[in-house]
Design a protein around this motif. Sequence first.
Motif, PDB file in Angstrom:
ATOM      1  N   TRP A  41       0.833  -1.209   0.000  1.00  0.00           N
ATOM      2  CA  TRP A  41       0.000   0.000   0.000  1.00  0.00           C
ATOM      3  C   TRP A  41       0.865   1.256   0.000  1.00  0.00           C
ATOM      4  O   TRP A  41       0.548   2.240  -0.668  1.00  0.00           O
ATOM      5  CB  TRP A  41      -0.946  -0.011   1.190  1.00  0.00           C
ATOM      6  N   VAL A  44       2.039   1.707  -3.530  1.00  0.00           N
ATOM      7  CA  VAL A  44       0.948   2.215  -4.379  1.00  0.00           C
ATOM      8  C   VAL A  44       0.750   3.707  -4.141  1.00  0.00           C
ATOM      9  O   VAL A  44       0.608   4.490  -5.090  1.00  0.00           O
ATOM     10  CB  VAL A  44      -0.360   1.428  -4.118  1.00  0.00           C
ATOM     11  N   LYS A  45       0.758   4.131  -2.888  1.00  0.00           N
ATOM     12  CA  LYS A  45       0.605   5.557  -2.586  1.00  0.00           C
ATOM     13  C   LYS A  45       1.737   6.367  -3.214  1.00  0.00           C
ATOM     14  O   LYS A  45       1.510   7.433  -3.787  1.00  0.00           O
ATOM     15  CB  LYS A  45       0.599   5.790  -1.074  1.00  0.00           C
ATOM     16  N   HIS A  46       2.967   5.834  -3.104  1.00  0.00           N
ATOM     17  CA  HIS A  46       4.117   6.529  -3.677  1.00  0.00           C
ATOM     18  C   HIS A  46       3.984   6.627  -5.203  1.00  0.00           C
ATOM     19  O   HIS A  46       4.258   7.681  -5.796  1.00  0.00           O
ATOM     20  CB  HIS A  46       5.413   5.802  -3.296  1.00  0.00           C
ATOM     21  N   MET A  47       3.558   5.544  -5.837  1.00  0.00           N
ATOM     22  CA  MET A  47       3.390   5.548  -7.302  1.00  0.00           C
ATOM     23  C   MET A  47       2.303   6.536  -7.720  1.00  0.00           C
ATOM     24  O   MET A  47       2.444   7.232  -8.729  1.00  0.00           O
ATOM     25  CB  MET A  47       3.068   4.142  -7.801  1.00  0.00           C
ATOM     26  N   LEU A  48       1.234   6.592  -6.966  1.00  0.00           N
ATOM     27  CA  LEU A  48       0.147   7.509  -7.310  1.00  0.00           C
ATOM     28  C   LEU A  48       0.568   8.968  -7.164  1.00  0.00           C
ATOM     29  O   LEU A  48       0.182   9.817  -7.968  1.00  0.00           O
ATOM     30  CB  LEU A  48      -1.082   7.239  -6.446  1.00  0.00           C
ATOM     31  N   THR A  49       1.341   9.265  -6.154  1.00  0.00           N
ATOM     32  CA  THR A  49       1.731  10.657  -5.943  1.00  0.00           C
ATOM     33  C   THR A  49       2.888  11.083  -6.828  1.00  0.00           C
ATOM     34  O   THR A  49       3.020  12.267  -7.144  1.00  0.00           O
ATOM     35  CB  THR A  49       2.111  10.896  -4.464  1.00  0.00           C
ATOM     36  N   SER A  51       3.672   9.717  -9.979  1.00  0.00           N
ATOM     37  CA  SER A  51       3.514   9.467 -11.423  1.00  0.00           C
ATOM     38  C   SER A  51       3.113  10.745 -12.154  1.00  0.00           C
ATOM     39  O   SER A  51       2.502  11.651 -11.584  1.00  0.00           O
ATOM     40  CB  SER A  51       2.469   8.387 -11.663  1.00  0.00           C
ATOM     41  N   THR A  53       1.149  13.018 -14.992  1.00  0.00           N
ATOM     42  CA  THR A  53      -0.194  13.062 -15.539  1.00  0.00           C
ATOM     43  C   THR A  53      -0.116  12.818 -17.039  1.00  0.00           C
ATOM     44  O   THR A  53       0.710  13.408 -17.731  1.00  0.00           O
ATOM     45  CB  THR A  53      -0.835  14.432 -15.272  1.00  0.00           C
TER      46      THR A  53
END
Length: 182
Positions: A41, A44-49, A51, A53
């Motif tokens: 998790w 995933v949080k690191h990848m979402l923040t 990545s 746009t």
Amino acid sequence: MNHQPFNSWLFEDNELDAAQLVELKQHLQVCPECQRESHAWANVKHMLTSSETAQPRPEFAARWQASLTARRARQERRQVRITLMALAGAALLVLLGLVIYFFSTSSLANLFASVIGTSTQVAVGFVNIAEFVESLLRFLPTALSTGIWLLLAGWICLLCIAWVYSVWRVSHKGVNVHEEIN
């Protein structure tokens, strides 16, 4: 082992109080499954923040606008067709109902006589109205009859202007569509 409150705490965005935080840390030290979920998790949080746009292809907006205009035009044509077909269908149903009613209540000869009699009465009514208006205008003073004609002409002009404005507005601004166009 029961993982329920810890799984919820891992994936929730709200802050945990001190007791819950201590309890979660203790559970993560002894449970390898929850440790994997916690690390996954966090990744995933690191990848979402971190990545980037995604950017649309060049001229996407122009293509979208062109297709939107075409879809709106198709939608307006479809609405006009549906409205005209509904009106024509309603008129046909009313006509069919009248024909069935007239043929079920009387014979063709009686129906023909009724049509001729009613047409004659309408014509006589128009003649009577015309004679009344003529006699009224003959007895009214000239200024009053001129004023009535001017008032009547003014109202007709206002109605014509309103009609022309409505046609202009619909033709230039189009019809507002409040539903999503597919």
